[in-house]
Design an enzyme around this catalytic site. Structure first.
Site, PDB file in Angstrom:
ATOM      1  N   GLU A  80       0.830  -1.202   0.000  1.00 30.88           N
ATOM      2  CA  GLU A  80       0.000   0.000   0.000  1.00 30.88           C
ATOM      3  C   GLU A  80       0.867   1.256   0.000  1.00 30.88           C
ATOM      4  O   GLU A  80       0.623   2.184  -0.770  1.00 30.88           O
ATOM      5  CB  GLU A  80      -0.918   0.033   1.231  1.00 30.88           C
ATOM      6  CG  GLU A  80      -1.801  -1.175   1.385  1.00 30.88           C
ATOM      7  CD  GLU A  80      -1.216  -2.279   2.249  1.00 30.88           C
ATOM      8  OE1 GLU A  80      -1.985  -2.915   2.982  1.00 30.88           O
ATOM      9  OE2 GLU A  80       0.013  -2.529   2.189  1.00 30.88           O
ATOM     10  N   CYS A 103      -2.397  -2.919   7.387  1.00 29.03           N
ATOM     11  CA  CYS A 103      -1.997  -2.760   8.787  1.00 29.03           C
ATOM     12  C   CYS A 103      -2.277  -1.321   9.220  1.00 29.03           C
ATOM     13  O   CYS A 103      -2.606  -0.462   8.398  1.00 29.03           O
ATOM     14  CB  CYS A 103      -0.517  -3.092   8.951  1.00 29.03           C
ATOM     15  SG  CYS A 103       0.608  -1.837   8.260  1.00 29.03           S
ATOM     16  N   CYS A 106      -0.086   1.353   7.410  1.00 28.96           N
ATOM     17  CA  CYS A 106      -0.563   1.632   6.054  1.00 28.96           C
ATOM     18  C   CYS A 106      -1.888   2.371   6.089  1.00 28.96           C
ATOM     19  O   CYS A 106      -2.142   3.233   5.243  1.00 28.96           O
ATOM     20  CB  CYS A 106      -0.676   0.345   5.254  1.00 28.96           C
ATOM     21  SG  CYS A 106       0.950  -0.326   4.804  1.00 28.96           S
TER      22      CYS A 106
END
Length: 159
Positions: A80, A103, A106
């Site tokens: 990402e 996560c 990100c």
């Protein structure tokens, strides 16, 4: 008469994310991402890997080690983040297609970059602190989340 068995936009963009994941050198988790504008144009792609200039052969790829510095975690850039950083244009208002639920780190980058929608393929870490934090961040900031529903179509690519 036109074809009727063509893939839809979600299949196309998730397919690009899945194909991008194949560039990852991570031996346990390959993740790909594709950022798409409101008018269905690909803005950027990314996959998880070492930062530009870091030798893939000299950096650790292990999940466990004597210290955190013996593992991949302090070093690998997530798909990402790479997709956001690879973009040469604004990603404001875009949709991110990603093969693994983002996560919390990100999630912050996604929010800060102005992405408004996240379509994810897998959430294999559901219930972990990182995913729970991401969900809270996305919900608080009004980011739309969609789980990709595979259609079952298969496309064979010979390279």
């Amino acid at each position: 008469m036109k074809r009727t068995d063509y893939i839809n936009w979600d299949e196309y963009f998730m397919g690009i994310a899945i194909l991008s994941a194949e560039r990852s050198k991570d031996n346990s988790t390959q993740v790909g991402a594709c950022i798409v504008s409101r008018d269905n144009k690909i803005v950027s792609v990314g996959y998880n890997g070492m930062p530009t200039g870091c030798s893939d052969d000299e950096m650790p790829w292990e999940r466990t080690g004597e210290t955190p510095l013996d593992t991949k975690y302090p070093f690998v850039c997530h798909a990402e983040l790479n997709a956001i950083l690879n973009s040469r244009n604004s990603v404001e208002g875009c949709t991110l297609y990603v093969t693994l639920f983002p996560c919390n780190e990100c999630a912050k980058a996604i929010i800060q970059s102005g992405i408004k929608r996240v379509v994810y393929f897998s959430n294999k870490y559901a219930g972990t602190d990182s995913v729970l934090a991401s969900e809270l961040l996305f919900r608080t900031c009004g980011i739309e989340l969609s789980e990709y529903k595979p259609s079952g179509k298969e496309i064979k690519i010979s390279l």
